[in-house]
Design a protein around this motif. Structure first.
Motif, short mmCIF file in Angstrom:
data_model
loop_
_atom_site.label_atom_id
_atom_site.label_comp_id
_atom_site.label_asym_id
_atom_site.label_seq_id
_atom_site.Cartn_x
_atom_site.Cartn_y
_atom_site.Cartn_z
N SER A 44 51.81 83.36 -29.56
CA SER A 44 52.68 83.11 -30.35
C SER A 44 52.60 81.89 -30.95
CB SER A 44 54.03 83.41 -30.01
OG SER A 44 54.31 84.73 -29.71
N LEU A 45 52.85 81.69 -32.44
CA LEU A 45 53.21 80.43 -32.89
C LEU A 45 54.34 79.63 -32.64
CD1 LEU A 45 52.05 77.91 -35.00
CD2 LEU A 45 53.46 79.32 -36.40
N ILE A 46 54.39 78.38 -32.34
CA ILE A 46 55.87 77.69 -32.05
C ILE A 46 55.71 76.69 -33.27
CG2 ILE A 46 57.26 76.35 -31.04
CD1 ILE A 46 56.08 77.43 -28.27
N MET A 81 54.35 78.66 -45.13
CA MET A 81 52.86 79.22 -45.24
C MET A 81 52.30 79.67 -43.71
SD MET A 81 50.88 80.70 -47.16
CE MET A 81 50.97 80.01 -48.85
N VAL A 82 52.47 78.36 -43.04
CA VAL A 82 51.87 78.55 -41.65
C VAL A 82 52.26 79.67 -40.80
CG1 VAL A 82 51.71 77.49 -39.26
CG2 VAL A 82 51.45 76.00 -41.48
N PHE A 83 53.54 80.02 -41.11
CA PHE A 83 53.97 81.55 -40.44
C PHE A 83 53.42 82.53 -41.11
CE2 PHE A 83 57.56 78.56 -39.76
CZ PHE A 83 58.08 78.98 -38.67
N ILE A 84 53.22 82.65 -42.23
CA ILE A 84 52.54 83.73 -43.12
C ILE A 84 51.09 83.64 -42.72
CG2 ILE A 84 51.82 84.49 -45.41
CD1 ILE A 84 54.72 84.80 -44.86
N VAL A 129 55.75 84.80 -34.43
CA VAL A 129 56.13 83.38 -34.62
C VAL A 129 57.41 83.04 -33.79
CG1 VAL A 129 55.03 83.13 -36.74
CG2 VAL A 129 57.15 83.61 -36.86
N ILE A 130 57.45 81.65 -33.68
CA ILE A 130 58.99 81.33 -33.04
C ILE A 130 58.91 79.97 -33.69
CG2 ILE A 130 60.25 80.25 -31.01
CD1 ILE A 130 58.02 81.85 -29.25
N SER A 145 65.54 77.83 -40.30
CA SER A 145 65.97 76.94 -41.38
C SER A 145 64.69 77.13 -42.56
CB SER A 145 65.85 75.41 -41.08
OG SER A 145 64.76 75.05 -40.78
N GLY A 146 65.10 76.94 -43.63
CA GLY A 146 64.37 76.89 -44.79
C GLY A 146 63.86 78.39 -45.32
N GLY A 147 62.51 78.49 -45.38
CA GLY A 147 61.98 79.58 -45.83
C GLY A 147 61.81 80.77 -44.85
#
Length: 108
Positions: free
Chosen positions: A1-3, A13-16, A25-26, A30-32
């Motif tokens: 997982s990405l934190i 964009m990093v999440f996408i 993802v974790i 907040s935000g997008g």
């Protein structure tokens, strides 16, 4: 997982990009990321916990999220949902959306 606990993430964009690779993802709530991160693809930590550095609540919630991701093998269990979600952010889908909007405008 990405934190990624950025409190001021305008889009995510990093999440996408991570989800496009099937990586759950974790992040901060907040935000997008609020618009597309759900329990199906990861989790969001309450952003008010980020106001005070190193709070026990933040550390506990982050620890819990990471342990859950490992225990539930999110890469396997949530990875396919990540891939599915990111389809709408593909170059083809974005271009098709622009063409649809332009077609609607030109019909006026």
């Amino acid at each position: 997982s990405l934190i990624n606990l950025s409190k001021s993430e305008p889009f995510g964009m990093v999440f996408i990009e991570c989800m496009a690779c099937g990586t759950p993802v974790i992040g901060a709530n907040s935000g997008g990321p609020r618009d597309f991160v759900s329990e199906a693809v990861g989790c969001l930590i309450p952003d008010d916990e980020l106001s005070v550095p190193s709070t026990d609540k933040l550390i506990n919630d982050l620890f819990t999220a990471v342990c859950t991701a490992l225990d539930e093998d999110w890469k396997t269990t949530k990875g396919p949902a990540c891939l599915k979600l990111t389809e709408k952010f593909s170059m083809n889908e974005q271009c098709d959306g622009i063409v649809r909007k332009l077609s609607d405008i030109l019909k006026l």
